[in-house]
Every structure is written in C-alpha cells, then in structure tokens.
Enzyme design. Structure first.
Site, PDB file in Angstrom:
ATOM      1  N   SER A  94       0.864  -1.190   0.000  1.00 43.58           N
ATOM      2  CA  SER A  94       0.000   0.000   0.000  1.00 43.58           C
ATOM      3  C   SER A  94       0.896   1.233   0.000  1.00 43.58           C
ATOM      4  O   SER A  94       1.492   1.573   1.026  1.00 43.58           O
ATOM      5  CB  SER A  94      -0.908   0.005   1.240  1.00 43.58           C
ATOM      6  OG  SER A  94      -1.785  -1.094   1.200  1.00 43.58           O
ATOM      7  N   LYS A 169      -7.131   1.738  -2.548  1.00 47.68           N
ATOM      8  CA  LYS A 169      -6.680   1.311  -1.223  1.00 47.68           C
ATOM      9  C   LYS A 169      -6.654   2.481  -0.246  1.00 47.68           C
ATOM     10  O   LYS A 169      -7.016   2.344   0.921  1.00 47.68           O
ATOM     11  CB  LYS A 169      -5.294   0.671  -1.309  1.00 47.68           C
ATOM     12  CG  LYS A 169      -4.710   0.242   0.036  1.00 47.68           C
ATOM     13  CD  LYS A 169      -5.623  -0.751   0.769  1.00 47.68           C
ATOM     14  CE  LYS A 169      -5.172  -1.019   2.194  1.00 47.68           C
ATOM     15  NZ  LYS A 169      -3.936  -1.781   2.305  1.00 47.68           N
ATOM     16  N   LYS A 237       0.474   5.838   8.017  1.00 45.17           N
ATOM     17  CA  LYS A 237       1.111   6.077   6.716  1.00 45.17           C
ATOM     18  C   LYS A 237       0.069   6.192   5.615  1.00 45.17           C
ATOM     19  O   LYS A 237       0.137   7.083   4.759  1.00 45.17           O
ATOM     20  CB  LYS A 237       2.100   4.951   6.424  1.00 45.17           C
ATOM     21  CG  LYS A 237       2.769   5.025   5.050  1.00 45.17           C
ATOM     22  CD  LYS A 237       2.110   4.101   4.031  1.00 45.17           C
ATOM     23  CE  LYS A 237       2.185   2.650   4.438  1.00 45.17           C
ATOM     24  NZ  LYS A 237       1.577   1.771   3.405  1.00 45.17           N
TER      25      LYS A 237
END
Length: 291
Positions: A94, A169, A237
């Site tokens: 990701s 995502k 993140k």
C-alpha cells in the site's frame, strides 16, 4: 510458475504460503525466523531482489511503504536489474498512487508488465485467502495475473490504470480508519457511562451500526488483544497518503485528518506497533484513564 515473493511480514507470509500450497515454485528474499517455514515448505531463499527477479516469471512485492518498494525495485541489486522482457511485477504493498505510476512506467520501459494490487482484509483475510484486492493496470495483464491473485483473495477488482488500485486502497483506509475511531469512541462512551462495552458491542452487532470493524476490532478492544494485525504506524502512513493527496487535489478530508492526528498521538504514546484497534487506548488516555 516460478514466482518471486519479497516482503514476508504478517500479511506476506500467509500469502506466500497459499502460492506454495498451490504448487508454485517460490523464490524468496529477506527470509527471517518467522518466515523460515516457507523454505521448509519448498521456497528458495535467495540473497538479493535481483536474484529473485532472475529466477522468476512473476515478482510479487508486499512491503511497508513507498521508499521500501522503490529501493527493492530500483536500488542496487534490485528487481529491475534482474528483469528480462515479458516478466511481470505485481506490487501488493500500500503505497503512493503517484509513485506507483512512475514505478510502472520504469518497469514497462524494460519490456515488462506492472500491476499495483494492494489488499484489504488484514491478517485474517491473508490467512484465509479471502483478501480484497484492488488492481491497477492493463486488462490483458490483469487477466494473466488473475489465477495467482485468486489464490490469495476473493473480491478482486480491476479498478483502472496503474495507480488506480492504490487510489482505491487509500479510499479503503479512510473508511477503515474512521470506522475504527468511531467504534473506539462508542465503546469508550459506553464504558464511561457505566455500561458493559462487551454487551453494548453485542447489541450493536444486530443493528445498523454493525460492521466488520465493530465485529473484529471491537472484539479486540473489548478483549484488549492488540497484537498486530495491522499496525497503527502503517495505517497512519496510509492516512498520510490521503491527507497529502487531498492537499494536492484541493479537497477537504477533515475526518481523515483528525484520525491521522489521533494515530500520531497513539504513536507518540508508544503504540505504533500495536494493532490499529489499540487506537482506543489513546482515546482512553484523553479521557484520563491510566496506561
């Protein structure tokens, strides 16, 4: 097929296991004690990402962040140095959608194909081969890779071109992060109001508030089981990717930004490597609870 797999963490290990169980030959890099069993099952431990690429027709990455993917692909002894025409790179990490488009272009310039295929479903989905996989790339390349992806996931969607899988995502992580924060607030409220959070969760599972996050992460909050799972540090993140993209797009994502700040506080408390359900501990600290 000869498959390379780089990134044998909490998610990557069971994903690689499914590929080995299906009869594929796996070349592995960065094999550590928790992933040693993959070699015992037939995987081959190689000394560099370049060696993995040389030995493989398809190279799969499952790494923590954008710089990790860039280093493994293009650093010294990286994947790019071991590629030959016709090979396929599938990045299931990701990472940044913008960087992904750049990486795809550089790999395709070598005569190879590239898919970004980030996943959702956590360690449970990885172990059960039930991951949701969001794919960006060319339709013909997706069709070629689909039999492999089906060994690791169930809900597999070609979203669009390279980078679009990563965009999906990020959207997923906005929804999951905000849902975790909402469940944590609700259970904290229930506890402070004198109700049993376990019973409140049980009641809510039968109503419109029911969700997979309430089911899985709510249970973790009640039982205080915060071993990852998916680490707060990594989810922060992903929300940072969302907040940075929002700035570039000149759009407001106020709740995503607030949840990112809550995760900043969790990391400051030392909870960065706990499961993201441990976000409730940060809210408890704000409510004056010790710990």
């Amino acid at each position: 097929m000869n498959i390379g797999f780089i990134g044998l963490g909490v998610m990557g290990r069971p994903m690689a296991e499914h590929l080995i169980a299906a009869g594929h030959t796996l070349a592995l890099h960065r094999v550590k004690d928790p992933s040693r069993h993959l070699v015992e099952q037939g995987g081959k431990s190689l000394g560099s990402a370049r060696a993995v690429a040389e030995a493989s027709d398809v190279i799969i990455l499952m790494l923590p962040d954008t710089p990790d993917v860039e280093t493994v692909l293009f650093g010294p002894d990286g994947v790019a140095e071991g590629l030959s025409r016709g090979k396929l790179v599938i990045d299931m990490s990701s990472i940044s959608p913008v960087a992904t488009k750049d990486f795809a272009g550089r790999i395709e310039a070598l005569g190879c194909d590239y898919l970004d295929a980030p996943v959702s479903g956590g360690d449970v989905g990885a172990k059960n081969a039930a991951l949701t996989i969001m794919v960006g790339g060319k339709r013909a390349v997706f069709d070629k890779a689909l039999p492999l992806l089906q060994l690791m996931g169930k809900n597999i969607t070609l979203v669009g071109d390279n980078g679009d899988g990563q965009t999906a995502k990020v959207a997923n992580q906005i929804i999951v992060g905000l849902n975790i924060a909402a469940v944590a607030e609700a259970l904290l409220f229930a506890s402070k109001a004198g109700a049993d959070p376990a019973k409140v969760r049980e009641a809510l599972m039968g109503g419109f508030a029911a969700s997979r996050v309430l089911e899985v992460h709510g249970e973790r909050m009640v039982k205080r089981t915060f071993d990852p799972g998916f680490r707060i540090r990594l989810h922060r993140k992903d929300l940072s990717l969302a907040v940075d993209a929002a700035k570039a797009l000149n759009i407001a994502l106020p709740n995503a930004a607030a949840t990112q700040q809550l995760m900043n506080a969790a990391i400051a408390r030392g909870d960065g490597d706990r499961d993201h359900s441990a976000l409730i501990q940060t809210l408890e600290a704000l409510a004056g609870d010790p710990g």
